[in-house]
Write a protein that holds these residues in place. Structure first.
Motif, PDB file in Angstrom:
ATOM      1  N   ALA A 139      74.655 171.277  86.041  1.00  0.00           N
ATOM      2  CA  ALA A 139      74.868 172.094  87.387  1.00  0.00           C
ATOM      3  C   ALA A 139      76.060 172.927  87.097  1.00  0.00           C
ATOM      4  CB  ALA A 139      75.287 170.832  88.400  1.00  0.00           C
ATOM      5  N   VAL A 140      76.858 172.619  86.144  1.00  0.00           N
ATOM      6  CA  VAL A 140      77.953 173.595  85.998  1.00  0.00           C
ATOM      7  C   VAL A 140      77.557 174.847  85.435  1.00  0.00           C
ATOM      8  CG1 VAL A 140      80.475 173.891  84.531  1.00  0.00           C
ATOM      9  CG2 VAL A 140      79.795 171.783  85.802  1.00  0.00           C
ATOM     10  N   ARG A 141      76.728 174.487  84.335  1.00  0.00           N
ATOM     11  CA  ARG A 141      75.973 175.703  83.584  1.00  0.00           C
ATOM     12  C   ARG A 141      75.239 176.502  84.450  1.00  0.00           C
ATOM     13  NH1 ARG A 141      75.248 171.839  79.680  1.00  0.00           N
ATOM     14  NH2 ARG A 141      72.880 171.529  80.167  1.00  0.00           N
ATOM     15  N   ALA A 142      74.550 176.025  85.458  1.00  0.00           N
ATOM     16  CA  ALA A 142      73.807 176.599  86.370  1.00  0.00           C
ATOM     17  C   ALA A 142      74.754 177.613  87.294  1.00  0.00           C
ATOM     18  CB  ALA A 142      72.902 175.772  87.337  1.00  0.00           C
ATOM     19  N   GLU A 199      75.831 180.361  85.161  1.00  0.00           N
ATOM     20  CA  GLU A 199      74.902 181.552  85.028  1.00  0.00           C
ATOM     21  C   GLU A 199      74.944 182.238  86.400  1.00  0.00           C
ATOM     22  OE1 GLU A 199      72.766 183.483  82.148  1.00  0.00           O
ATOM     23  OE2 GLU A 199      74.263 181.764  81.924  1.00  0.00           O
ATOM     24  N   ALA A 200      74.823 181.679  87.445  1.00  0.00           N
ATOM     25  CA  ALA A 200      74.766 182.473  88.636  1.00  0.00           C
ATOM     26  C   ALA A 200      75.747 183.481  88.723  1.00  0.00           C
ATOM     27  CB  ALA A 200      74.294 181.570  89.629  1.00  0.00           C
ATOM     28  N   MET A 201      77.094 182.780  88.782  1.00  0.00           N
ATOM     29  CA  MET A 201      78.177 183.755  88.847  1.00  0.00           C
ATOM     30  C   MET A 201      77.997 184.913  88.165  1.00  0.00           C
ATOM     31  SD  MET A 201      81.566 182.064  90.177  1.00  0.00           S
ATOM     32  CE  MET A 201      81.792 181.209  88.705  1.00  0.00           C
ATOM     33  N   GLU A 217      80.523 185.407  78.871  1.00  0.00           N
ATOM     34  CA  GLU A 217      81.019 184.216  78.220  1.00  0.00           C
ATOM     35  C   GLU A 217      82.245 183.833  78.859  1.00  0.00           C
ATOM     36  OE1 GLU A 217      81.629 185.866  74.307  1.00  0.00           O
ATOM     37  OE2 GLU A 217      79.477 185.642  73.659  1.00  0.00           O
ATOM     38  N   LEU A 218      83.053 184.825  79.533  1.00  0.00           N
ATOM     39  CA  LEU A 218      84.350 184.479  80.198  1.00  0.00           C
ATOM     40  C   LEU A 218      83.945 183.593  81.343  1.00  0.00           C
ATOM     41  CD1 LEU A 218      87.259 184.732  80.723  1.00  0.00           C
ATOM     42  CD2 LEU A 218      86.760 186.478  82.238  1.00  0.00           C
ATOM     43  N   VAL A 219      82.844 183.835  82.094  1.00  0.00           N
ATOM     44  CA  VAL A 219      82.770 183.089  83.132  1.00  0.00           C
ATOM     45  C   VAL A 219      82.161 181.463  82.705  1.00  0.00           C
ATOM     46  CG1 VAL A 219      80.870 182.480  85.199  1.00  0.00           C
ATOM     47  CG2 VAL A 219      81.559 184.927  84.625  1.00  0.00           C
ATOM     48  N   HIS A 220      81.762 181.340  81.946  1.00  0.00           N
ATOM     49  CA  HIS A 220      81.281 180.015  81.465  1.00  0.00           C
ATOM     50  C   HIS A 220      82.418 179.355  80.910  1.00  0.00           C
ATOM     51  CE1 HIS A 220      76.922 179.842  81.934  1.00  0.00           C
ATOM     52  NE2 HIS A 220      76.745 181.271  81.562  1.00  0.00           N
TER      53      HIS A 220
END
Length: 210
Positions: free
Chosen positions: A188-191, A194-196, A102-105
């Motif tokens: 693209a930002v969400r992708a 999620e990858a990170m 959640e922090l990453v997003h």
């Protein structure tokens, strides 16, 4: 060889009355506008005063130099981000991996909010990054990350936990800044996020099984 003097970026005085608070707020609002229009290199106290419609002396009542104005803008942004990081990482109702995801997003989304101001402040960072006040904000951030890593990586040696925290936050900050410098679609930002998050969670899991 004497150490270089640290920049003086503390307020000369704290506004106490409503009128003084409004003046400081007007100065800071004008500072954002000047920073966006002129950039960090052409940012001056005189331009801020002109934009705010006040005398240069009124600005100097509270801010000793332009570095102090820029640091106040940066400190406000840092404190907002630090509050978000603290709230997400200290929520013990959720497992650490969920909190980290959640922090990453949330962090990446925040990089796109006021992206122009954030990037301009990054260009101005050399003016205040060595100040005591700047170091204090960084230490507060580091303490939050260290506490989270202790919880997420029980039994992992302290040096390894510290390195993990540094790698996660440095990577997150670097990627967030990279993405905010170019137009990106929300999908693209969400992708990216999620990858990170997948990468970070896999990394922390691998540290626990070594």
């Amino acid at each position: 060889m004497p150490k270089p003097r640290r920049p003086q970026i503390s307020l000369r005085k704290t506004p106490q009355q409503a009128r003084s608070t409004e003046l400081v707020a007007a100065i800071l609002e004008a500072a954002v506008q000047v920073l966006l229009r002129e950039g960090a290199q052409r940012f001056t106290t005189a331009r801020v005063a002109e934009r705010a419609g006040v005398s240069v002396g009124s600005v100097y009542q509270y801010f000793p130099n332009k570095a102090a104005i820029l640091f106040r803008l940066q400190a406000d942004e840092w404190q907002q981000t630090t509050g978000m990081v603290r709230q997400l990482l200290q929520d013990q109702r959720k497992p650490p991996a969920r909190r980290l995801r959640e922090l990453v997003h949330a962090f990446i989304r925040s990089e796109f909010e006021e992206a122009q101001v954030r990037l301009a402040l990054a260009d101005a960072a050399p003016l205040y990054r060595d100040a005591v006040e700047s170091e204090a904000l960084i230490q507060e951030w580091d303490a939050i990350i260290a506490a989270f890593m202790r919880e997420a990586l029980p039994g992992v040696p302290t040096p390894r936990r510290k390195r993990a925290g540094e790698l996660v936050m440095t990577t997150l900050s670097s990627v967030g800044e990279h993405l905010s410098r170019s137009a990106q679609q929300p999908k693209a930002v969400r992708a990216y996020g999620e990858a990170m998050a997948d990468m970070f969670c896999a990394y922390l899991e691998s540290l626990q099984v070594r």
